[in-house]
Design a protein around this motif. Structure first.
Motif, PDB file in Angstrom:
ATOM      1  N   ASP A 154       4.270  42.703 -29.822  1.00  0.00           N
ATOM      2  CA  ASP A 154       3.324  42.252 -28.800  1.00  0.00           C
ATOM      3  C   ASP A 154       1.896  42.683 -29.106  1.00  0.00           C
ATOM      4  O   ASP A 154       0.957  41.891 -28.934  1.00  0.00           O
TER       5      ASP A 154
ATOM      6  N   LEU B  30       7.466  53.502 -31.771  1.00  0.00           N
ATOM      7  CA  LEU B  30       7.178  52.154 -31.285  1.00  0.00           C
ATOM      8  C   LEU B  30       8.417  51.275 -31.358  1.00  0.00           C
ATOM      9  O   LEU B  30       9.048  51.166 -32.407  1.00  0.00           O
TER      10      LEU B  30
ATOM     11  N   ARG C  14       9.511  45.456 -29.873  1.00  0.00           N
ATOM     12  CA  ARG C  14       8.779  44.618 -28.913  1.00  0.00           C
ATOM     13  C   ARG C  14       7.327  45.060 -28.796  1.00  0.00           C
ATOM     14  O   ARG C  14       6.417  44.241 -28.797  1.00  0.00           O
ATOM     15  N   THR C  15       7.094  46.366 -28.706  1.00  0.00           N
ATOM     16  CA  THR C  15       5.717  46.854 -28.589  1.00  0.00           C
ATOM     17  C   THR C  15       4.925  46.528 -29.851  1.00  0.00           C
ATOM     18  O   THR C  15       3.798  46.019 -29.761  1.00  0.00           O
TER      19      THR C  15
END
Length: 176
Positions: free
Chosen positions: A156, A149, A152-153
């Motif tokens: 978010d 991961l 950013r993922t």
């Protein structure tokens, strides 16, 4: 009453950023400092959460270089500092009792790390009936390479989950 909570903004976070680890909101400390100054100016409480590990090998052990607060998270005289050894700031401290004693019902959450201590603290606070607000651009996230991961993922997804059911999620500019 509203209070600002600064979670785990300890030097270990700066060390991770300085090492080049993939990160979202590497400049969150600047926003946290502005938020803290605003809360103090308005006479509103600023609460500090610090991760405290018993393991001497941990970067969060009191003798480790990563344990000290970052400049944005230095407590002023009279500001409470809660030392936790769990992910949630509520699970291993008397934070909830302190909030109730002081009539604090609304918590504005900043700090580190989005998918871990920020996430668990916000969810716990919501479960305990506190009105939770997360300042999105004042929260740090790091990649989880072992899980594949990106920062950013991870960030978010965490913010989406919190906003869906546990907290209002806003930016510093809206908070100020």
């Amino acid at each position: 009453m509203e209070a600002l909570i600064i979670i785990d903004m300890q030097m270990e976070m700066q060390h991770r950023i300085d090492s080049g680890r993939e990160c979202v909101n590497a400049d969150a400390a600047d926003r946290i400092a502005k938020l803290a100054a605003t809360f103090r100016q308005k006479g509103l409480p600023v609460l500090h959460i610090r991760h405290h590990a018993e393991d001497p090998a941990s970067p969060f052990h009191p003798d480790a270089a990563g344990y000290a607060p970052m400049p944005c998270a230095e407590a002023l005289d009279g500001e409470p500092v809660f030392r936790k050894h769990t992910s949630s700031a509520f699970a291993s401290t008397d934070l909830s009792a302190h909030l109730h004693r002081n009539g604090i019902t609304d918590l504005v959450v900043t700090g580190a790390v989005a998918g871990f201590c920020v996430n668990s603290t916000v969810r716990s606070g919501a479960d305990l009936g506190f009105n939770m607000t997360v300042v999105r651009d004042a929260v740090i996230a790091f990649s989880l390479p072992d899980a594949g991961l990106s920062a950013r993922t991870a960030f978010d997804v965490t913010m989406a989950h919190l906003e869906a059911d546990f907290a209002r999620v806003i930016d510093t500019s809206a908070m100020l």
